[in-house]
Design a protein around this motif. Structure first.
Motif, PDB file in Angstrom:
ATOM      1  N   LYS A 105     -28.367  32.173  19.813  1.00  8.82           N
ATOM      2  CA  LYS A 105     -30.125  32.220  19.325  1.00  8.82           C
ATOM      3  C   LYS A 105     -30.625  32.559  18.351  1.00  8.82           C
ATOM      4  CE  LYS A 105     -28.177  35.525  23.872  1.00  8.82           C
ATOM      5  NZ  LYS A 105     -27.825  36.841  23.979  1.00  8.82           N
ATOM      6  N   GLU A 106     -31.281  33.561  18.579  1.00  8.65           N
ATOM      7  CA  GLU A 106     -32.704  33.494  17.233  1.00  8.65           C
ATOM      8  C   GLU A 106     -32.020  35.073  17.104  1.00  8.65           C
ATOM      9  OE1 GLU A 106     -36.395  31.006  18.008  1.00  8.65           O
ATOM     10  OE2 GLU A 106     -36.582  32.880  17.445  1.00  8.65           O
ATOM     11  N   ARG A 107     -32.383  35.251  15.133  1.00  9.32           N
ATOM     12  CA  ARG A 107     -31.773  36.036  14.615  1.00  9.32           C
ATOM     13  C   ARG A 107     -33.356  37.437  14.911  1.00  9.32           C
ATOM     14  NH1 ARG A 107     -32.035  35.388   8.132  1.00  9.32           N
ATOM     15  NH2 ARG A 107     -33.838  35.014   9.020  1.00  9.32           N
ATOM     16  N   GLU A 108     -32.681  38.295  15.731  1.00 15.93           N
ATOM     17  CA  GLU A 108     -33.181  40.033  15.872  1.00 15.93           C
ATOM     18  C   GLU A 108     -33.469  40.488  14.796  1.00 15.93           C
ATOM     19  OE1 GLU A 108     -31.116  40.887  18.952  1.00 15.93           O
ATOM     20  OE2 GLU A 108     -32.732  42.491  19.993  1.00 15.93           O
ATOM     21  N   GLU A 109     -34.664  41.115  14.799  1.00 20.59           N
ATOM     22  CA  GLU A 109     -34.206  42.627  13.607  1.00 20.59           C
ATOM     23  C   GLU A 109     -34.106  43.518  14.845  1.00 20.59           C
ATOM     24  OE1 GLU A 109     -38.126  43.219  12.243  1.00 20.59           O
ATOM     25  OE2 GLU A 109     -38.368  44.817  10.977  1.00 20.59           O
ATOM     26  N   GLN A 164     -27.732  38.226  14.807  1.00 20.73           N
ATOM     27  CA  GLN A 164     -27.725  37.291  15.019  1.00 20.73           C
ATOM     28  C   GLN A 164     -26.535  36.714  16.100  1.00 20.73           C
ATOM     29  OE1 GLN A 164     -28.494  34.202  11.805  1.00 20.73           O
ATOM     30  NE2 GLN A 164     -28.964  32.988  13.441  1.00 20.73           N
ATOM     31  N   THR A 165     -26.252  36.099  17.265  1.00 22.91           N
ATOM     32  CA  THR A 165     -25.243  35.739  17.881  1.00 22.91           C
ATOM     33  C   THR A 165     -25.366  33.718  17.995  1.00 22.91           C
ATOM     34  OG1 THR A 165     -26.393  36.115  20.230  1.00 22.91           O
ATOM     35  CG2 THR A 165     -24.865  37.214  19.029  1.00 22.91           C
TER      36      THR A 165
END
Length: 118
Positions: free
Chosen positions: A43-47, A39-40
């Motif tokens: 931005k949304e958390r990314e798998e 996660q940045t």
């Protein structure tokens, strides 16, 4: 209760490599999968990657395919994420996650920061 502790983050220049580790403790027999997320800010958390029970099935985000490799040791007490050819877009907080009792990630570590400079 499953507990997760990430390590291995740091700062690296573009094109470099890092290996993240996640130490798993507690009741581990009901884990269906393990994964890494990032996660940045803003931005949304990314798998990023997930490995499923048995270790034969894996998932990678398109943005990391061919550059990152998820693995775990035979005892399944440590999860790894080998990250090669890093780019500034890989910068973020990386979290280890476990799927306990289900095929969705529901246990989380505290995260480890990865910063890639150009």
């Amino acid at each position: 209760q499953v507990q997760l502790a990430e390590s291995g983050g740091g700062s690296v220049q573009a094109g470099g490599s890092l290996r993240l580790s996640c130490a798993v403790s507690g009741y581990t027999y009901s884990r269906y999968c393990m994964g890494w997320f990032r996660q940045t800010p803003g931005k949304e958390r990314e798998e990023v990657a997930t490995i499923y029970t048995g270790g034969r099935d894996t998932y990678y985000a398109d943005s990391v395919k061919g550059r990152f490799t998820i693995s775990q040791d035979n005892a399944k007490v440590t999860l790894y994420l080998q990250m090669d050819r890093l780019t500034p877009e890989d910068t973020g907080m990386y979290y280890c996650a476990a799927c306990v009792g289900q095929y969705e990630h529901n246990k989380w570590g505290q995260g480890t920061q990865v910063t890639v400079s150009s």
